[in-house]
Design an enzyme around this catalytic site. Structure first.
Site, PDB file in Angstrom:
ATOM      1  N   GLY A  46      18.573 -37.406   2.258  1.00  0.00           N
ATOM      2  CA  GLY A  46      18.347 -38.362   1.816  1.00  0.00           C
ATOM      3  C   GLY A  46      19.055 -39.503   0.326  1.00  0.00           C
ATOM      4  N   GLN A  51      18.179 -41.397  -8.771  1.00  0.00           N
ATOM      5  CA  GLN A  51      18.882 -39.986  -9.195  1.00  0.00           C
ATOM      6  C   GLN A  51      20.126 -40.055  -9.734  1.00  0.00           C
ATOM      7  OE1 GLN A  51      17.322 -38.821  -4.349  1.00  0.00           O
ATOM      8  NE2 GLN A  51      17.321 -37.073  -5.385  1.00  0.00           N
ATOM      9  N   CYS A  90      15.101 -31.419  -2.450  1.00  0.00           N
ATOM     10  CA  CYS A  90      14.805 -32.468  -3.533  1.00  0.00           C
ATOM     11  C   CYS A  90      16.779 -32.400  -4.218  1.00  0.00           C
ATOM     12  CB  CYS A  90      14.346 -33.355  -4.448  1.00  0.00           C
ATOM     13  SG  CYS A  90      14.678 -34.760  -4.810  1.00  0.00           S
ATOM     14  N   LEU A  91      17.325 -34.026  -3.887  1.00  0.00           N
ATOM     15  CA  LEU A  91      18.674 -33.393  -4.675  1.00  0.00           C
ATOM     16  C   LEU A  91      18.886 -32.676  -6.274  1.00  0.00           C
ATOM     17  CD1 LEU A  91      20.948 -35.284  -2.676  1.00  0.00           C
ATOM     18  CD2 LEU A  91      21.188 -33.176  -2.481  1.00  0.00           C
ATOM     19  N   HIS A 132       9.735 -40.217   1.676  1.00  0.00           N
ATOM     20  CA  HIS A 132       9.829 -39.232  -0.180  1.00  0.00           C
ATOM     21  C   HIS A 132      10.733 -39.664  -0.468  1.00  0.00           C
ATOM     22  CE1 HIS A 132      11.998 -34.977  -2.032  1.00  0.00           C
ATOM     23  NE2 HIS A 132      13.044 -36.475  -2.188  1.00  0.00           N
ATOM     24  N   GLU A 133      11.700 -40.937  -0.214  1.00  0.00           N
ATOM     25  CA  GLU A 133      12.718 -42.004  -0.981  1.00  0.00           C
ATOM     26  C   GLU A 133      12.047 -42.786  -1.193  1.00  0.00           C
ATOM     27  OE1 GLU A 133      15.587 -40.765  -1.724  1.00  0.00           O
ATOM     28  OE2 GLU A 133      15.707 -38.999  -0.495  1.00  0.00           O
ATOM     29  N   HIS A 136      10.405 -42.109  -4.255  1.00  0.00           N
ATOM     30  CA  HIS A 136      11.714 -41.562  -6.202  1.00  0.00           C
ATOM     31  C   HIS A 136      11.239 -43.320  -6.344  1.00  0.00           C
ATOM     32  CE1 HIS A 136      13.643 -38.154  -6.381  1.00  0.00           C
ATOM     33  NE2 HIS A 136      13.620 -38.104  -4.759  1.00  0.00           N
TER      34      HIS A 136
HETATM   35 CO    CO Z   1      14.579 -36.263  -3.385  1.00  0.00          CO
END
Ligand code: CO
Length: 164
Positions: A46, A51, A90-91, A132-133, A136
C-alpha cells in the site's frame, strides 16, 4: 507513469493532513499510476500520496490473495469493529516493524479514478492495510501506534516458521 522517490520519516508532508481531491482530472490519474509504479518498485502492499510528496487524499492498497489494487480517492471510514494485533511496516520507515492494534473490520466510502463513489467492507489484513493508508492521509504515522517493535531477528524467525 513514473516511479517516484518514497519520502522517509521525518518529513513535514508525512505528518500533515492531506487536502481533499476536488476535481477528477488527468493529474489524478497520473498520481494513481505513479503510486502504483512506486509501490511495485518498493515492494509495498500500500502507499499514500504524501509518501510521494503529494498532499492529497489519495492512496492505493493491494487486497487479498489476488493482490487486486484498490484505489481510494477521498476515503472516509464509515464503520469499524473488533480489534486485532499484527505486524506492520511502512515504506516511509525502512527497517521498522512493529505490532499495531487495528480494527479487524472496516467499512469505507471513497471515489474511484472516475469519480464514482463506492463503499467497501474489508477484514483482517486488508482492513489493516486500508486503515494504515487512511492514517497517512490524516498525517498519522504507524510508529505512533506501535505497541512492540519487532526486531529483524524475530521477523526472520517468523518467516522461517511460515515457510516450514
Ligand atoms: Co505507511
Amino acid at each position: 507513469m513514473a516511479i517516484k522517490k518514497v519520502i522517509e520519516h521525518p518529513a513535514q508532508v508525512l505528518s500533515t493532513p492531506c487536502a481533499e481531491v476536488t476535481e477528477i482530472n488527468d493529474e489524478l490519474i497520473t498520481l494513481l499510476d505513479d503510486l502504483y509504479d512506486t509501490m511495485v518498485e518498493y515492494d509495498g502492499v500500500g502507499i499514500a500520496a504524501p509518501q510521494i510528496d503529494i498532499g492529497l487524499r489519495v492512496a492505493i492498497v493491494e487486497l487479498g490473495e489476488e493482490r487486486d489494487i484498490l484505489e481510494m480517492v477521498n476515503p472516509t471510514v464509515i464503520e469499524t469493529d473488533g480489534a486485532e494485533i499484527d505486524i506492520e511496516g511502512c515504506l516511509s520507515f525502512p527497517g521498522l516493524y512493529g505490532e499495531v492494534e487495528r480494527p479487524s473490520y472496516v467499512k469505507i466510502e471513497a471515489c474511484d479514478r472516475e469519480g464514482r463513489v463506492y463503499e467497501l467492507e474489508a477484514g483482517g489484513f486488508d482492513a489493516r492495510a486500508i486503515l494504515h493508508e487512511i492514517d497517512h492521509l490524516d498525517g498519522v504515522l504507524f510508529d505512533s501506534k506501535i505497541k512492540r517493535v519487532i526486531t529483524a531477528e524475530e521477523l526472520e524467525e517468523m518467516y522461517a516458521n511460515e515457510e516450514e
